[in-house]
Structure formats: structure tokens, C-alpha cells
Design a protein around this motif. Sequence first.
Motif, PDB file in Angstrom:
ATOM      1  N   UNK A   1     -75.103  37.335  68.010  1.00  0.00           N
ATOM      2  CA  UNK A   1     -74.715  38.379  69.044  1.00  0.00           C
ATOM      3  C   UNK A   1     -73.458  38.967  68.514  1.00  0.00           C
ATOM      4  N   UNK A   2     -72.538  37.981  68.039  1.00  0.00           N
ATOM      5  CA  UNK A   2     -71.158  38.260  67.887  1.00  0.00           C
ATOM      6  C   UNK A   2     -69.988  37.848  68.993  1.00  0.00           C
ATOM      7  N   UNK A   3     -70.833  37.303  70.031  1.00  0.00           N
ATOM      8  CA  UNK A   3     -70.171  36.712  71.235  1.00  0.00           C
ATOM      9  C   UNK A   3     -68.883  35.668  70.633  1.00  0.00           C
ATOM     10  N   UNK A   4     -69.289  34.696  69.914  1.00  0.00           N
ATOM     11  CA  UNK A   4     -68.142  33.714  69.695  1.00  0.00           C
ATOM     12  C   UNK A   4     -67.267  34.440  68.686  1.00  0.00           C
ATOM     13  N   UNK A   5     -67.517  35.381  67.817  1.00  0.00           N
ATOM     14  CA  UNK A   5     -66.917  36.163  66.901  1.00  0.00           C
ATOM     15  C   UNK A   5     -65.781  36.902  67.916  1.00  0.00           C
ATOM     16  N   UNK A   6     -66.184  37.758  68.762  1.00  0.00           N
ATOM     17  CA  UNK A   6     -65.417  38.479  69.553  1.00  0.00           C
ATOM     18  C   UNK A   6     -64.442  37.444  70.323  1.00  0.00           C
ATOM     19  N   UNK A   7     -64.739  36.417  70.881  1.00  0.00           N
ATOM     20  CA  UNK A   7     -63.929  35.545  71.673  1.00  0.00           C
ATOM     21  C   UNK A   7     -62.795  34.989  70.668  1.00  0.00           C
ATOM     22  N   UNK A   8     -63.035  34.830  69.130  1.00  0.00           N
ATOM     23  CA  UNK A   8     -61.995  34.268  68.187  1.00  0.00           C
ATOM     24  C   UNK A   8     -61.328  35.207  68.049  1.00  0.00           C
ATOM     25  N   UNK A   9     -61.616  36.313  67.950  1.00  0.00           N
ATOM     26  CA  UNK A   9     -60.704  37.723  67.297  1.00  0.00           C
ATOM     27  C   UNK A   9     -59.811  37.880  68.446  1.00  0.00           C
ATOM     28  N   UNK A  10     -60.459  37.829  69.689  1.00  0.00           N
ATOM     29  CA  UNK A  10     -59.327  38.179  70.919  1.00  0.00           C
ATOM     30  C   UNK A  10     -58.309  37.232  70.683  1.00  0.00           C
TER      31      UNK A  10
ATOM     32  N   UNK B   1     -77.873  32.219  60.390  1.00  0.00           N
ATOM     33  CA  UNK B   1     -77.657  32.012  59.303  1.00  0.00           C
ATOM     34  C   UNK B   1     -76.841  33.412  58.768  1.00  0.00           C
ATOM     35  N   UNK B   2     -75.414  33.512  58.515  1.00  0.00           N
ATOM     36  CA  UNK B   2     -74.897  34.616  58.348  1.00  0.00           C
ATOM     37  C   UNK B   2     -75.294  35.128  56.620  1.00  0.00           C
ATOM     38  N   UNK B   3     -75.107  36.349  56.507  1.00  0.00           N
ATOM     39  CA  UNK B   3     -75.198  36.811  55.068  1.00  0.00           C
ATOM     40  C   UNK B   3     -73.996  36.727  54.330  1.00  0.00           C
ATOM     41  N   UNK B   4     -72.825  36.699  54.881  1.00  0.00           N
ATOM     42  CA  UNK B   4     -71.567  36.395  54.048  1.00  0.00           C
ATOM     43  C   UNK B   4     -71.512  34.831  53.812  1.00  0.00           C
ATOM     44  N   UNK B   5     -71.250  34.638  52.986  1.00  0.00           N
ATOM     45  CA  UNK B   5     -70.990  33.436  52.264  1.00  0.00           C
ATOM     46  C   UNK B   5     -69.777  32.810  52.952  1.00  0.00           C
ATOM     47  N   UNK B   6     -68.242  33.386  53.256  1.00  0.00           N
ATOM     48  CA  UNK B   6     -67.488  32.723  53.725  1.00  0.00           C
ATOM     49  C   UNK B   6     -67.708  32.630  55.266  1.00  0.00           C
ATOM     50  N   UNK B   7     -68.336  33.466  55.934  1.00  0.00           N
ATOM     51  CA  UNK B   7     -68.567  33.464  57.300  1.00  0.00           C
ATOM     52  C   UNK B   7     -69.671  32.516  57.687  1.00  0.00           C
ATOM     53  N   UNK B   8     -70.514  32.375  56.687  1.00  0.00           N
ATOM     54  CA  UNK B   8     -71.632  31.425  56.910  1.00  0.00           C
ATOM     55  C   UNK B   8     -70.946  30.025  57.100  1.00  0.00           C
ATOM     56  N   UNK B   9     -70.091  29.499  56.216  1.00  0.00           N
ATOM     57  CA  UNK B   9     -69.342  28.431  56.419  1.00  0.00           C
ATOM     58  C   UNK B   9     -68.445  27.921  57.905  1.00  0.00           C
ATOM     59  N   UNK B  10     -68.471  29.234  58.363  1.00  0.00           N
ATOM     60  CA  UNK B  10     -67.763  28.897  59.977  1.00  0.00           C
ATOM     61  C   UNK B  10     -68.782  29.057  60.994  1.00  0.00           C
ATOM     62  N   UNK B  11     -69.741  29.879  60.960  1.00  0.00           N
ATOM     63  CA  UNK B  11     -70.757  30.477  62.013  1.00  0.00           C
ATOM     64  C   UNK B  11     -71.933  29.790  61.905  1.00  0.00           C
TER      65      UNK B  11
END
Length: 436
Positions: free
Chosen positions: A79-88, A277-287
Motif C-alpha cells: 500500500x505504501x504505508x512503510x514507504x510513507x513512514x520512511x519518507x517522512x 514484490x516490487x517492479x523496480x529492482x532497487x526498491x525490491x531489494x529494500x521492500x
Amino acid sequence: MEIITLTLFCLLLLLSVILKFSVILALLGGLCIFSAYALRSGHRPRAVLSMWLSGILTIRNIILAMFLIGAMTALWRASGTIAEIICLASPFLKPGVFLLMCFVLNCVVSFLTGTSFGTAATMGVICAAMGNTLQLPILLTGGAVLSGVFFGDRCSPVSTSLLLVSELTDCSPYDIIPKIVRPSLLPFFLSCCFYLLLGRNVSASGTLTDLTALFEREFQLHLLLLLPAAIILALSLLRLNVCLAMTASILSAAPLCLLFQGFTPARLLHTAVFGFHAGDAQIATLMNGGGVLSMLRVVVIICISSAFAGIFERTELLTGIRSSILALSKKTTPFCAVFLSSVFTSMIACNQTLATMLTDQLCGTLEPRERFAIDMENSVILIAGLVPWSIAGGVPLSTIGAPSESILFAAYLYLVPLCSLLFSFIRQQEPRLQQP
């Protein structure tokens, strides 16, 4: 006979560490050893199976919670919840305070998700990657991350460790939380000071990655994505059942996946079961990660460990050790006995669940149940993470690519038990000091 049985189990665990084969195989071998002891003691095969089942039924709510955590962490990723927390939080990740913020941010995420493994696989991996960019020793970053991931594992309302302790002691997790937060304030403050001083004395170079720009390649970011985390906090404050709170968070994350991230219902269900499973390879290693199936290995370990506990409860296997622990508690303090027992059980159990259940079997009669629940949260739940061959600390460190020596810098895991030990002796001396 009892000493021989326990020695065989310890040797089997030692062999598994040396040969590096799965802890599940070692635990299955231990189950065979303890079952043989029960049979040798005169119990029929059906009675031994009943012991297994009674132990497993003790943690049935925890098994459900583990699968819910798997689904929840997958959908928080998707959903992007963790990504939003990290970006903040990313603006606070400055070189001079990087180790401090690694600790604090992993504390926050672990408190929200209740899982050390899941926190290490998200915020932990990101902190390790950013630490490598700054050319900070991974040894130090690993210690800060390990301290942080166990913060929530100990006191989060949705932590399966807290749920296990509450099940074993018949205490409400919401009654325990305030009483384990207060004595941990000093260790938390001292840990913050430790990582602040350590970070200021370690040179950092390099440029930090723009995490917002990175995540915007995969997610549509918005403050509404914080809703699943807010629901967990709100329902915990209302003392709602842990599993119901996690279910509500999952249900709130699902429409966010559909509306903000363009998921189809089929992909949403697949993600909940098999992980994100993220589509972007760089994000996939993180998320990448999460999902119901990701918890299967942990659930198997928990079930085998619980079967052990069923055997211990109905046989005389631990009677001699219990007597020694009782004598020790009278000479020192009950918490000192729990503390030393936790070191022993954590070293032989190879996982937090079995260590916790063994500690309950050995020390459960030393104090009233609520006091004992607090003692376990201040001892075995954290000490298990300090054993290099235990999966409790080993999995988070291997997830972020840190060596086992990072345990030496996991300040919070040392400070909570040691401060609690000191306070237990102070409390014992107070009545004597008040006497005329």
C-alpha cells in the motif's frame, strides 16, 4: 536420566550450529529425544501425543497472530504505508545522528508492526543500505538496528512475543505494556545517548539517497497511506483484541493498494499470501517480503517448541533444575533467578519462543503471574536476541547483511535486563533500610 536427556538435546543443538543445518531439524531431533524420555518414564504413546497437542494449543492465538502479521506487513509494503513512514523520517537521517536515528526509526516501525523480523526486512535493510552509502561500519549499524527491532518485539500491542508471554501467564497484554514501558525508559534514554556518542565519533562520508524520489518510482505517496498504522495505534489504545486490531489494519490497507497503487483484487490477494514484490529492482531489494507464507517457518518452530513445553509440563524432566532456581531466587532476588535462567534457556533453545516457554516452566512459580510476565519481558525476550546461534538475533542481522558481532553493539538488549537486575536488588534492600 534427566541430565542425560538435556545433555543430548544440548549436543544436538551444538552440532546444528557447527554444521549449520536447519534449526528445525535440531528441534525435531529434540522432540524425539524428549518424547523418548516421556515414554521411558512410563507414559503411553497416546499420552505423549496428548502432551504435544496441549503444548501447541497453548499458543493457538499466537499462530493466528503470526499469519496475520505476515499478511499485514505484506500489505503495508504494497500500500505504501512503510514507504510513507520512511519518507517522512528520511530528513532526520543525517550523518552525525545516523546511528541514533537507525535505532529510533527501527523502534517506531517495530512498535507499529510488532515483529523484529519484519522490521529488519524493511527499515533495517534501508538503514543498512544508507549506512553503507555513508561508509559507516556495518558492525555498528547492525547493532543499532538490532536494538531497535527488539524494542517493539518487547512492548508492541501486536507483538507475538508479548502475546506469548500474556498467554503463558494468563495476563492481558494491555495490562502488561504500561508496566514494562516505565522501567525501560532509562535503558531507552541510555541507548539513545550511546548511539548518539558512537555516531559522533565515527567518521561518515558519502551522500545519502533521496528516498522520496526512489519510492515515488514505485508508489504513489500520500499521508492517507499512514491510515493502517494509525488504526493499529488507535485500536491498541482502545484495548481491542490484538488479532482484531491487525485484521482491521489489513482491511484498511487493502483499499489503499487498490486506489493508490493500482492493484487488482487478484494481485492484492496474491500479495497477502505470497508477499510483496516490487517492479523496480532497487526498491525490491529494500521492500520485498511479507505474506502469510513467509511466516510458515517461524510457525513450525513455534509449534515444535510448544510441543516441548507440553512434555516438560507433564513429566519430571525439569524438576531438579526448578529446585535449584528456587534456591537461587531466595539467596538473590526472583528477577536474578529469572535473568540467569533466561541466559541458560536462550543459549540452549536457539529461538525466542522455546526460550520463553522454558523460562516459564522453570521460573513460573517464583512470583505472581503479572510480575513474572514483566520479568520475562525484561529478560528472556531480549536476551534471546543476544545469542549468536539463535534465530532471534541471527535472522535480523543476516537480513541486513550485518555480522553476528553486531550483537556487541545492541545496547538496548543489554541495558533493559541489566537495569532490571539492578533495580531488583535495590527493591529487595528497601525494606531493610526502612527498618529502625
